[in-house]
Design an enzyme around this catalytic site. Structure first.
Site, PDB file in Angstrom:
ATOM      1  N   GLY A  57       0.815  -1.222   0.000  1.00  0.00           N
ATOM      2  CA  GLY A  57       0.000   0.000   0.000  1.00  0.00           C
ATOM      3  C   GLY A  57       0.842   1.262   0.000  1.00  0.00           C
ATOM      4  N   GLY A  58       2.153   1.119   0.062  1.00  0.00           N
ATOM      5  CA  GLY A  58       3.036   2.274   0.235  1.00  0.00           C
ATOM      6  C   GLY A  58       3.469   2.927  -1.066  1.00  0.00           C
ATOM      7  N   GLY A  59       4.383   3.900  -0.896  1.00  0.00           N
ATOM      8  CA  GLY A  59       4.865   4.679  -2.039  1.00  0.00           C
ATOM      9  C   GLY A  59       5.518   3.816  -3.104  1.00  0.00           C
ATOM     10  N   ARG A  67      20.349   6.247   5.694  1.00  0.00           N
ATOM     11  CA  ARG A  67      19.549   5.012   5.666  1.00  0.00           C
ATOM     12  C   ARG A  67      19.681   4.266   6.990  1.00  0.00           C
ATOM     13  NH1 ARG A  67      21.718   5.743   0.787  1.00  0.00           N
ATOM     14  NH2 ARG A  67      20.432   5.692  -1.097  1.00  0.00           N
ATOM     15  N   ASN A 115      15.064  -0.366   3.617  1.00  0.00           N
ATOM     16  CA  ASN A 115      16.369   0.125   4.061  1.00  0.00           C
ATOM     17  C   ASN A 115      16.545   0.031   5.569  1.00  0.00           C
ATOM     18  OD1 ASN A 115      18.055   1.017   1.907  1.00  0.00           O
ATOM     19  ND2 ASN A 115      16.545   2.610   1.452  1.00  0.00           N
ATOM     20  N   ASP A 121      20.508   1.581  -8.019  1.00  0.00           N
ATOM     21  CA  ASP A 121      21.844   2.147  -8.254  1.00  0.00           C
ATOM     22  C   ASP A 121      22.289   1.887  -9.697  1.00  0.00           C
ATOM     23  OD1 ASP A 121      21.901   2.790  -5.491  1.00  0.00           O
ATOM     24  OD2 ASP A 121      22.503   0.733  -5.051  1.00  0.00           O
ATOM     25  N   ARG A 136      20.138   4.157 -12.067  1.00  0.00           N
ATOM     26  CA  ARG A 136      20.615   5.554 -11.951  1.00  0.00           C
ATOM     27  C   ARG A 136      21.927   5.728 -12.721  1.00  0.00           C
ATOM     28  NH1 ARG A 136      19.281   5.991  -5.613  1.00  0.00           N
ATOM     29  NH2 ARG A 136      17.269   7.020  -5.815  1.00  0.00           N
ATOM     30  N   HIS A 176      24.227  -0.897  -0.601  1.00  0.00           N
ATOM     31  CA  HIS A 176      23.265   0.121  -1.023  1.00  0.00           C
ATOM     32  C   HIS A 176      23.152   1.238   0.011  1.00  0.00           C
ATOM     33  CE1 HIS A 176      19.905   2.111  -2.895  1.00  0.00           C
ATOM     34  NE2 HIS A 176      19.213   2.023  -1.771  1.00  0.00           N
ATOM     35  N   MET A 202      12.173   3.421  -7.961  1.00  0.00           N
ATOM     36  CA  MET A 202      12.410   2.172  -7.215  1.00  0.00           C
ATOM     37  C   MET A 202      11.449   1.085  -7.663  1.00  0.00           C
ATOM     38  SD  MET A 202      14.168   0.493  -5.162  1.00  0.00           S
ATOM     39  CE  MET A 202      13.769  -1.206  -5.525  1.00  0.00           C
TER      40      MET A 202
HETATM   41  P1  NAD Z   1       6.044   4.162   2.476  1.00  0.00           P
HETATM   42  O1  NAD Z   1       5.972   4.657   3.876  1.00  0.00           O
HETATM   43  O2  NAD Z   1       5.391   4.964   1.403  1.00  0.00           O
HETATM   44  O3  NAD Z   1       5.445   2.694   2.393  1.00  0.00           O
HETATM   45  C1  NAD Z   1       5.803   1.681   3.278  1.00  0.00           C
HETATM   46  C2  NAD Z   1       4.611   0.793   3.483  1.00  0.00           C
HETATM   47  O4  NAD Z   1       5.000  -0.255   4.365  1.00  0.00           O
HETATM   48  C3  NAD Z   1       3.394   1.499   4.146  1.00  0.00           C
HETATM   49  O5  NAD Z   1       2.253   1.341   3.326  1.00  0.00           O
HETATM   50  C4  NAD Z   1       3.247   0.792   5.478  1.00  0.00           C
HETATM   51  O6  NAD Z   1       1.904   0.636   5.897  1.00  0.00           O
HETATM   52  C5  NAD Z   1       3.876  -0.570   5.152  1.00  0.00           C
HETATM   53  N1  NAD Z   1       4.292  -1.297   6.340  1.00  0.00           N
HETATM   54  C6  NAD Z   1       4.921  -0.866   7.457  1.00  0.00           C
HETATM   55  N2  NAD Z   1       5.079  -1.880   8.327  1.00  0.00           N
HETATM   56  C7  NAD Z   1       4.567  -2.974   7.732  1.00  0.00           C
HETATM   57  C8  NAD Z   1       4.430  -4.327   8.111  1.00  0.00           C
HETATM   58  N3  NAD Z   1       4.872  -4.765   9.296  1.00  0.00           N
HETATM   59  N4  NAD Z   1       3.841  -5.167   7.271  1.00  0.00           N
HETATM   60  C9  NAD Z   1       3.373  -4.749   6.067  1.00  0.00           C
HETATM   61  N5  NAD Z   1       3.469  -3.487   5.636  1.00  0.00           N
HETATM   62  C10 NAD Z   1       4.056  -2.615   6.471  1.00  0.00           C
HETATM   63  O7  NAD Z   1       7.590   3.951   2.145  1.00  0.00           O
HETATM   64  P2  NAD Z   1       8.266   3.700   0.710  1.00  0.00           P
HETATM   65  O8  NAD Z   1       8.632   4.992   0.095  1.00  0.00           O
HETATM   66  O9  NAD Z   1       7.433   2.751  -0.057  1.00  0.00           O
HETATM   67  O10 NAD Z   1       9.653   3.000   1.150  1.00  0.00           O
HETATM   68  C11 NAD Z   1       9.654   1.736   1.750  1.00  0.00           C
HETATM   69  C12 NAD Z   1      11.064   1.304   2.111  1.00  0.00           C
HETATM   70  O11 NAD Z   1      11.840   1.104   0.929  1.00  0.00           O
HETATM   71  C13 NAD Z   1      11.845   2.308   2.949  1.00  0.00           C
HETATM   72  O12 NAD Z   1      12.562   1.629   3.950  1.00  0.00           O
HETATM   73  C14 NAD Z   1      12.812   2.924   1.955  1.00  0.00           C
HETATM   74  O13 NAD Z   1      13.964   3.449   2.562  1.00  0.00           O
HETATM   75  C15 NAD Z   1      13.113   1.735   1.081  1.00  0.00           C
HETATM   76  N6  NAD Z   1      13.677   2.038  -0.233  1.00  0.00           N
HETATM   77  C16 NAD Z   1      14.634   1.216  -0.710  1.00  0.00           C
HETATM   78  C17 NAD Z   1      15.185   1.433  -1.956  1.00  0.00           C
HETATM   79  C18 NAD Z   1      16.245   0.511  -2.497  1.00  0.00           C
HETATM   80  O14 NAD Z   1      16.920   0.876  -3.469  1.00  0.00           O
HETATM   81  N7  NAD Z   1      16.428  -0.676  -1.971  1.00  0.00           N
HETATM   82  C19 NAD Z   1      14.746   2.510  -2.735  1.00  0.00           C
HETATM   83  C20 NAD Z   1      13.756   3.335  -2.225  1.00  0.00           C
HETATM   84  C21 NAD Z   1      13.222   3.102  -0.952  1.00  0.00           C
HETATM   85  C1  LMR Z   2      17.355   5.289  -2.739  1.00  0.00           C
HETATM   86  O1  LMR Z   2      18.500   4.982  -3.069  1.00  0.00           O
HETATM   87  O2  LMR Z   2      16.694   6.145  -3.361  1.00  0.00           O
HETATM   88  C2  LMR Z   2      16.703   4.587  -1.579  1.00  0.00           C
HETATM   89  O3  LMR Z   2      17.604   3.801  -0.894  1.00  0.00           O
HETATM   90  C3  LMR Z   2      15.929   5.502  -0.685  1.00  0.00           C
HETATM   91  C4  LMR Z   2      16.781   6.456   0.088  1.00  0.00           C
HETATM   92  O4  LMR Z   2      16.624   6.518   1.306  1.00  0.00           O
HETATM   93  O5  LMR Z   2      17.583   7.176  -0.513  1.00  0.00           O
END
Ligand code: NAD
Ligand code: LMR
Length: 338
Positions: free
Chosen positions: A26-28, A108, A140, A171, A174, A198, A249
């Site tokens: 449901g998240g971003g 992070r 993260n 990465d 990008r 990362h 992402m």
């Molecule tokens: P967000 O807050 O928009 O969405 C996160 C979702 O996780 C929410 O909908 C929330 O309800 C849900 N959530 C929280 N706890 C939960 C649980 N126990 N069970 C199920 N769902 C749960 O955040 P986002 O922008 O989607 O980012 C999510 C994560 O991804 C962050 O930790 C962010 O840093 C990471 N991220 C990683 C990368 C990468 O390259 N690996 C890139 C971007 C973001």
């Molecule tokens: C990214 O590289 O965009 C993600 O890991 C999210 C962040 O926290 O930068």
């Protein structure tokens, strides 16, 4: 003509039916990632789980005429595990974007205090309900959350290092984009190997291995490497408190998931850089490392070395390894307590 295309698309024999689950759907990231997975013909059973909103996202996506069912799961109470178990039961690929994103000024690693517990608990549910699934960790800090998942799976006696991946594809994409902006080339054909981990200096793009190495030097090279290492900050700052990268992402996560499924299907020479349990620097106490990996029917088929580095890259690698070791140990200790 139309009828034959339709038959080809929907024939039950034309595609391997894969069950895929998104935790945090449901998240971003979760929403656009789920959309891209709905459009992937390798996926036939898409399960979306989130503490909130997953059922709405599933209902919305379920109207798209591709060959998959979409089901949303949201727990009825804080304690309920039944929906998570149902979302995971016998699934083949689990993507985890559950957790909090950064705000400006945060690293992070600052997310560890919240996300470590979320990822640990989700890994426990995966161990019980989908012990053979490939697990793609997006939450993260990836350098620590992947070791957390590994330790939880070990405690449950179901750890398979060939099926645990930290998603570092953002990465990689990008790098393709940023190098094409400098060289005025087609970004879709640019390939840059990115190794390490990362976050910040653990992200090591190997520009010396690209065809542009003699054209990208000095300050241009330094700026490019810095932009790739800190590309996430650009988005965090631009979103100004409303989160971090979500759309790029989602594209990166969907691309990586597609490659994992292509490997499952037996496609040859599917190679992606990813953060895995790796032999490359184990003798130095670094148990996980991102490098190019050939994906196959069992997950990791072959972990490739990182090739020849420039003098500058060797220096960056030394710094990367120092930080990575600490990040990995922090994740492991969170689960094992020692
Ligand atoms: P967000 O807050 O928009 O969405 C996160 C979702 O996780 C929410 O909908 C929330 O309800 C849900 N959530 C929280 N706890 C939960 C649980 N126990 N069970 C199920 N769902 C749960 O955040 P986002 O922008 O989607 O980012 C999510 C994560 O991804 C962050 O930790 C962010 O840093 C990471 N991220 C990683 C990368 C990468 O390259 N690996 C890139 C971007 C973001
Ligand atoms: C990214 O590289 O965009 C993600 O890991 C999210 C962040 O926290 O930068």
């Amino acid at each position: 003509m139309l009828r034959s295309i339709a038959r080809r698309q929907f024939s039950s024999t034309a595609f391997n039916p894969y069950k895929v689950t998104v935790l945090g759907a449901g998240g971003g990231i979760g929403q656009p990632l789920s959309l891209l997975l709905k459009l992937n013909h390798k996926v036939t059973d898409l399960r979306l789980y989130d503490l909130k909103g997953a059922k709405g996202v599933a209902a919305d996506l379920s109207h798209i005429p591709t060959n998959s069912t979409v089901t949303g799961f949201t727990p009825e109470s804080k304690e309920s595990q039944a929906e998570l178990a149902a979302a995971l039961k016998d699934t083949e690929v689990v993507l985890i974007p559950a957790g909090v994103p950064r705000k400006p000024g945060m690293t992070r690693d600052d997310l560890f205090s919240i996300n470590a517990g979320i990822v640990r608990d989700l890994a426990g549910a995966i161990a019980k309900n989908a012990p053979n699934a490939a697990i793609l960790v997006i939450s993260n800090p990836v350098n620590s959350t992947v070791p957390i998942v590994a330790e939880v799976l070990k405690q449950n006696g179901v750890y398979n290092p060939k099926k645990l991946f930290g998603v570092t594809t953002l990465d990689v994409i990008r790098s393709s984009r940023f190098i094409s902006e400098i060289r005025n080339t087609d970004p879709t054909t640019e390939r840059v190997t990115v190794v390490g981990g990362h976050s910040g200096i653990t992200i090591l793009p190997l520009i010396s291995q690209t065809k542009h190495k003699s054209m990208i030097q000095g300050e241009t090279l330094d700026k490019l490497v810095h932009r790739i290492q800190f590309g996430g900050d650009e988005v965090v700052q631009a979103k100004n408190g409303a989160g971090s990268a979500t759309l790029s992402m989602a594209e990166a996560g969907a691309r990586f998931a597609n490659s994992v499924l292509a490997g499952f299907e037996g496609e040859r020479d599917v190679v992606e850089s990813t953060f895995v349990d790796s032999p490359l620097y184990k003798s130095e106490g670094i148990e996980f490392f991102a490098s190019p990996v050939t994906l196959g029917p069992e997950g990791v088929e072959k972990i490739h070395g990182i090739g020849a580095l420039s003098e500058k890259e060797e220096e960056m690698l030394a710094k990367c390894k120092e930080t990575l070791k600490k990040n990995i140990e922090k994740g492991q200790k969170f689960v094992t307590g020692n």
